[in-house]
Design a protein around this motif. Structure first.
Motif, PDB file in Angstrom:
ATOM      1  N   PHE A 171       6.617  33.031  78.436  1.00 40.11           N
ATOM      2  CA  PHE A 171       7.725  32.942  79.386  1.00 40.11           C
ATOM      3  C   PHE A 171       8.557  31.696  79.117  1.00 40.11           C
ATOM      4  O   PHE A 171       9.780  31.736  79.171  1.00 40.11           O
ATOM      5  N   SER A 172       7.874  30.558  78.826  1.00 38.10           N
ATOM      6  CA  SER A 172       8.648  29.319  78.654  1.00 38.10           C
ATOM      7  C   SER A 172       9.554  29.416  77.443  1.00 38.10           C
ATOM      8  O   SER A 172      10.726  29.044  77.503  1.00 38.10           O
ATOM      9  N   GLU A 173       9.027  29.933  76.337  1.00 40.56           N
ATOM     10  CA  GLU A 173       9.872  30.040  75.139  1.00 40.56           C
ATOM     11  C   GLU A 173      11.029  31.014  75.374  1.00 40.56           C
ATOM     12  O   GLU A 173      12.167  30.724  75.019  1.00 40.56           O
ATOM     13  N   ALA A 174      10.711  32.177  75.963  1.00 42.25           N
ATOM     14  CA  ALA A 174      11.761  33.185  76.162  1.00 42.25           C
ATOM     15  C   ALA A 174      12.806  32.691  77.167  1.00 42.25           C
ATOM     16  O   ALA A 174      13.994  32.954  77.020  1.00 42.25           O
ATOM     17  N   SER A 175      12.363  31.944  78.190  1.00 38.36           N
ATOM     18  CA  SER A 175      13.319  31.394  79.165  1.00 38.36           C
ATOM     19  C   SER A 175      14.253  30.420  78.472  1.00 38.36           C
ATOM     20  O   SER A 175      15.452  30.405  78.727  1.00 38.36           O
ATOM     21  N   GLU A 176      13.686  29.586  77.595  1.00 42.80           N
ATOM     22  CA  GLU A 176      14.531  28.628  76.873  1.00 42.80           C
ATOM     23  C   GLU A 176      15.539  29.386  76.016  1.00 42.80           C
ATOM     24  O   GLU A 176      16.709  29.030  75.944  1.00 42.80           O
ATOM     25  N   MET A 177      15.073  30.454  75.376  1.00 46.28           N
ATOM     26  CA  MET A 177      15.994  31.235  74.540  1.00 46.28           C
ATOM     27  C   MET A 177      17.140  31.791  75.374  1.00 46.28           C
ATOM     28  O   MET A 177      18.304  31.696  75.004  1.00 46.28           O
ATOM     29  N   ALA A 178      16.791  32.380  76.521  1.00 44.97           N
ATOM     30  CA  ALA A 178      17.826  32.977  77.375  1.00 44.97           C
ATOM     31  C   ALA A 178      18.790  31.900  77.872  1.00 44.97           C
ATOM     32  O   ALA A 178      20.003  32.080  77.857  1.00 44.97           O
ATOM     33  N   ASN A 179      18.228  30.761  78.271  1.00 46.64           N
ATOM     34  CA  ASN A 179      19.068  29.656  78.749  1.00 46.64           C
ATOM     35  C   ASN A 179      19.995  29.123  77.690  1.00 46.64           C
ATOM     36  O   ASN A 179      21.100  28.692  77.973  1.00 46.64           O
ATOM     37  N   PHE A 180      19.502  29.111  76.471  1.00 42.84           N
ATOM     38  CA  PHE A 180      20.292  28.522  75.387  1.00 42.84           C
ATOM     39  C   PHE A 180      21.138  29.564  74.662  1.00 42.84           C
ATOM     40  O   PHE A 180      21.541  29.345  73.536  1.00 42.84           O
ATOM     41  N   GLY A 181      21.366  30.699  75.296  1.00 40.86           N
ATOM     42  CA  GLY A 181      22.415  31.584  74.794  1.00 40.86           C
ATOM     43  C   GLY A 181      21.977  32.887  74.174  1.00 40.86           C
ATOM     44  O   GLY A 181      22.833  33.678  73.793  1.00 40.86           O
ATOM     45  N   ALA A 182      20.659  33.170  74.057  1.00 39.64           N
ATOM     46  CA  ALA A 182      20.273  34.462  73.475  1.00 39.64           C
ATOM     47  C   ALA A 182      20.696  35.559  74.458  1.00 39.64           C
ATOM     48  O   ALA A 182      20.121  35.709  75.533  1.00 39.64           O
ATOM     49  N   LYS A 183      21.739  36.302  74.081  1.00 38.24           N
ATOM     50  CA  LYS A 183      22.372  37.243  75.007  1.00 38.24           C
ATOM     51  C   LYS A 183      21.432  38.382  75.417  1.00 38.24           C
ATOM     52  O   LYS A 183      21.674  39.075  76.402  1.00 38.24           O
ATOM     53  N   ILE A 184      20.370  38.539  74.651  1.00 39.70           N
ATOM     54  CA  ILE A 184      19.456  39.645  74.928  1.00 39.70           C
ATOM     55  C   ILE A 184      18.929  39.630  76.363  1.00 39.70           C
ATOM     56  O   ILE A 184      18.651  40.672  76.928  1.00 39.70           O
ATOM     57  N   LEU A 185      18.801  38.454  76.957  1.00 40.92           N
ATOM     58  CA  LEU A 185      18.382  38.361  78.360  1.00 40.92           C
ATOM     59  C   LEU A 185      19.328  37.461  79.134  1.00 40.92           C
ATOM     60  O   LEU A 185      19.681  36.372  78.655  1.00 40.92           O
ATOM     61  N   HIS A 186      19.708  37.886  80.331  1.00 40.30           N
ATOM     62  CA  HIS A 186      20.489  37.020  81.209  1.00 40.30           C
ATOM     63  C   HIS A 186      19.622  35.773  81.492  1.00 40.30           C
ATOM     64  O   HIS A 186      18.407  35.889  81.680  1.00 40.30           O
ATOM     65  N   PRO A 187      20.232  34.572  81.532  1.00 42.16           N
ATOM     66  CA  PRO A 187      19.434  33.344  81.629  1.00 42.16           C
ATOM     67  C   PRO A 187      18.429  33.318  82.782  1.00 42.16           C
ATOM     68  O   PRO A 187      17.361  32.707  82.662  1.00 42.16           O
ATOM     69  N   SER A 188      18.738  33.971  83.905  1.00 43.83           N
ATOM     70  CA  SER A 188      17.822  33.868  85.059  1.00 43.83           C
ATOM     71  C   SER A 188      16.752  34.953  85.090  1.00 43.83           C
ATOM     72  O   SER A 188      15.872  34.938  85.952  1.00 43.83           O
ATOM     73  N   THR A 189      16.799  35.893  84.145  1.00 45.93           N
ATOM     74  CA  THR A 189      15.933  37.077  84.210  1.00 45.93           C
ATOM     75  C   THR A 189      14.453  36.767  84.372  1.00 45.93           C
ATOM     76  O   THR A 189      13.750  37.440  85.119  1.00 45.93           O
ATOM     77  N   LEU A 190      13.987  35.755  83.644  1.00 40.87           N
ATOM     78  CA  LEU A 190      12.536  35.594  83.613  1.00 40.87           C
ATOM     79  C   LEU A 190      11.979  34.839  84.816  1.00 40.87           C
ATOM     80  O   LEU A 190      10.773  34.862  85.048  1.00 40.87           O
ATOM     81  N   LEU A 191      12.851  34.221  85.603  1.00 34.92           N
ATOM     82  CA  LEU A 191      12.345  33.454  86.755  1.00 34.92           C
ATOM     83  C   LEU A 191      11.553  34.335  87.723  1.00 34.92           C
ATOM     84  O   LEU A 191      10.401  34.024  88.029  1.00 34.92           O
ATOM     85  N   PRO A 192      12.126  35.464  88.194  1.00 32.76           N
ATOM     86  CA  PRO A 192      11.347  36.291  89.119  1.00 32.76           C
ATOM     87  C   PRO A 192      10.079  36.841  88.466  1.00 32.76           C
ATOM     88  O   PRO A 192       9.026  36.910  89.112  1.00 32.76           O
ATOM     89  N   ALA A 193      10.175  37.211  87.191  1.00 36.83           N
ATOM     90  CA  ALA A 193       9.002  37.782  86.513  1.00 36.83           C
ATOM     91  C   ALA A 193       7.900  36.724  86.396  1.00 36.83           C
ATOM     92  O   ALA A 193       6.711  37.014  86.590  1.00 36.83           O
ATOM     93  N   LEU A 194       8.307  35.503  86.121  1.00 34.61           N
ATOM     94  CA  LEU A 194       7.341  34.411  85.994  1.00 34.61           C
ATOM     95  C   LEU A 194       6.703  34.104  87.347  1.00 34.61           C
ATOM     96  O   LEU A 194       5.481  33.954  87.446  1.00 34.61           O
ATOM     97  N   ARG A 195       7.553  34.053  88.398  1.00 40.66           N
ATOM     98  CA  ARG A 195       7.032  33.769  89.749  1.00 40.66           C
ATOM     99  C   ARG A 195       5.965  34.778  90.127  1.00 40.66           C
ATOM    100  O   ARG A 195       4.984  34.463  90.768  1.00 40.66           O
ATOM    101  N   HIS A 196       6.145  36.006  89.696  1.00 40.11           N
ATOM    102  CA  HIS A 196       5.245  37.070  90.108  1.00 40.11           C
ATOM    103  C   HIS A 196       4.297  37.513  89.000  1.00 40.11           C
ATOM    104  O   HIS A 196       3.576  38.499  89.157  1.00 40.11           O
ATOM    105  N   GLU A 197       4.342  36.798  87.886  1.00 40.28           N
ATOM    106  CA  GLU A 197       3.504  37.116  86.719  1.00 40.28           C
ATOM    107  C   GLU A 197       3.612  38.591  86.320  1.00 40.28           C
ATOM    108  O   GLU A 197       2.608  39.281  86.122  1.00 40.28           O
ATOM    109  N   ILE A 198       4.843  39.074  86.240  1.00 34.69           N
ATOM    110  CA  ILE A 198       5.059  40.464  85.831  1.00 34.69           C
ATOM    111  C   ILE A 198       5.323  40.470  84.324  1.00 34.69           C
ATOM    112  O   ILE A 198       6.263  39.820  83.868  1.00 34.69           O
TER     113      ILE A 198
END
Ligand code: ADP
Ligand code: ASP
Ligand code: MG
Length: 454
Positions: free
Chosen positions: A250-277
């Motif tokens: 999650f941490s690596e993918a969140s950094e990727m999304a935050n730093f511009g990888a368009k594949i995921l909207h930057p905030s996408t992983l926050l809810p998934a991480l909070r809920h371990e989905i």
């Protein structure tokens, strides 16, 4: 109230995945193949949001508006024409198109962020009618659900913030019971505020919607179906040699999304991480190729994971001799920025200067601007230099500072580039730098070749 539905898998399909009848039929196959997929979140058909944004910005001439409207009609009716019972949804689509026409005319006289959200929401409102009908025609029990009654947000039109408690409560009341016997098809990207005015979560926000919905219904999994078979070591459009990543934290993918990888909207992983989905990213065109799993724990923890690129950076350099061995200067700078609600992304300091980049999460495209009043107040304190046409390149990895020879490997590759700012240290997962936008793609290609194509 306890919900009785067992496992809910949430599947999200982006714009290219619902671009035409064939693409939507592939989505239907994917949904059918997993009986746990009870909730489906989709984007507008590819290209539709861009047309709606153009109309929302105000097209003065009537013929221009009608031409754009015709493009919307053609695009949607090309898909509807392939349905067995198109009449089931044609009245709904026509009603939405009439609303587009009316709002577009209004926007041509005076545009507003509130009107823009009403207009751009129409894309997702139409695509969900069509996909629902396709799946219904395959013999499934389907409900098309208007997510605006669940996705409650602030009234910050164009970039609304989700109200998590309200979303959770309305999902339990309205959404979860529906999943018991139906496949529920709903909209990404859109929501509504306390006055029931339509809002949106920002461009590319359907990923975020899907993750918020997955969190609200306690989903067992979240699938993001897009046009590439997973998260790659860099954008394959920039470096065709990029390779898919099987598993990423999650941490690596969140950094990727935050730093511009368009594949995921930057905030996408926050809810998934909070809920371990666990999150899966794959291609709806080639589901058999598998994809990337984003998880809490992963087996391999490589030094270098990926390279990302984010354009439209604004760099502000503040210089003052009074900063020399003094205290309180930075506090004054940040007080001004906070009062003007300017969000800072990266920062580096030296004895008499501080450089910072503006966060562009809350801009609708283009480089973020420093508000004129904030600039005036900063200029009373120090000299202010503003640079644009810059891009941010980020190297994502693990413990990059601890491995010997890393700096030489990275910066040796970049010796031809004029690096404007370098940041490393706050997170062990990324090292990033600014370069002129004209050489940014080349810098990504070179780094990728050196670190990932060996
Ligand atoms: P969707 O419409 O499904 O949301 P997007 O266009 O928003 O799809 O995101 C998918 C695109 O993201 C890919 O086509 C690819 O060009 C781009 N992309 C950027 N960085 C990466 C990466 N690291 N891995 C895979 N795709 C990436
Ligand atoms: N349709 C919206 C957009 O194009 C949201 C999304 O696709 O994620 O930005
Ligand atoms: Mg997207």
């Amino acid at each position: 109230m306890e919900n009785t539905v067992s496992a809910i898998n949430v599947a999200k399909f982006g714009g290219t995945s619902v671009a035409n009848f064939e693409a939507m039929s592939r989505c239907a196959n994917i949904i059918e193949n997993n009986p746990s997929t009870k909730l489906v979140v989709i984007s507008a058909c590819s290209g539709v949001t861009n047309i709606l944004v153009e109309l929302a910005n105000g097209v003065k001439d009537k013929a221009g508006r009608e031409q754009l409207l015709q493009e919307l009609v053609d695009l949607h009716f090309a898909i509807i024409g392939c349905l067995q019972s198109p009449d089931e949804i044609i009245p709904n689509i026509n009603e939405i198109l009439a609303k587009v026409s009316q709002c577009a005319e209004q926007a041509s006289q005076q545009s507003s962020t509130q009107l823009t959200d009403q207009l751009v929401a129409c894309g997702e409102l139409m695509s969900t009618h069509i996909l629902s009908q396709i799946i219904r025609e395959r013999g499934h029990q389907v409900t098309r659900f208007d997510i605006r009654s669940v996705m409650k947000t602030t009234s910050n039109f164009g970039n609304a913030e989700p109200l998590l408690d309200d979303i959770k409560i309305s999902a339990a009341t309205h959404l979860i019971p529906l999943c018991e016997e139906n496949i529920v098809i709903t909209q990404g990207f859109i929501g509504s505020d306390y006055n029931n005015q339509t809002t949106t979560l920002g461009r590319g926000g359907s990923d975020y919607s899907a993750a918020l919905i997955a969190e609200a219904v306690d989903a067992t999994g979240l699938e993001i179906w897009t046009d590439v078979p997973g998260i790659y070591t860099t954008d394959p459009r920039i470096a065709p040699q990029a390779k898919p990543i099987q598993e990423i934290s999650f941490s690596e993918a969140s950094e990727m999304a935050n730093f511009g990888a368009k594949i995921l909207h930057p905030s996408t992983l926050l809810p998934a991480l909070r809920h371990e989905i666990p999150v899966f990213v794959g291609s709806s065109k080639e589901p058999e190729r598998g994809g990337t799993w984003v998880k809490q724990e992963v087996e391999s923890v490589p030094l270098f994971r990926a390279v990302t690129l984010r354009g439209n950076q604004t760099l502000i350099t503040l210089k003052s001799l009074s900063m020399f061995h003094a205290y309180g200067f930075l506090a004054k700078v940040f007080e001004i920025l906070a009062r003007h609600r300017v969000s800072i992304d990266l920062i580096t300091t030296s004895e008499i200067s501080v450089s910072l980049t503006l966060d562009r999460t809350h801009t609708q495209g283009g480089a973020p601007q420093l508000p004129a009043e904030a600039l005036r107040e900063l200029e009373e304190l120090c000299s202010v230099e503003i640079e644009q046409n810059l891009s941010l390149v980020a190297l994502i990895g693990n413990n990059m500072g601890q491995a010997k020879g890393t700096a030489k490997q990275i910066f040796g590759t970049l010796e031809d580039h004029n690096l404007r700012m370098i940041c490393y240290g706050a997170s062990s997962h990324n090292l990033c730098f600014l370069v002129h936008e004209s050489s940014a793609r080349h810098a990504v290609q070179q780094l990728h070749r050196q670190l990932f194509e060996g």
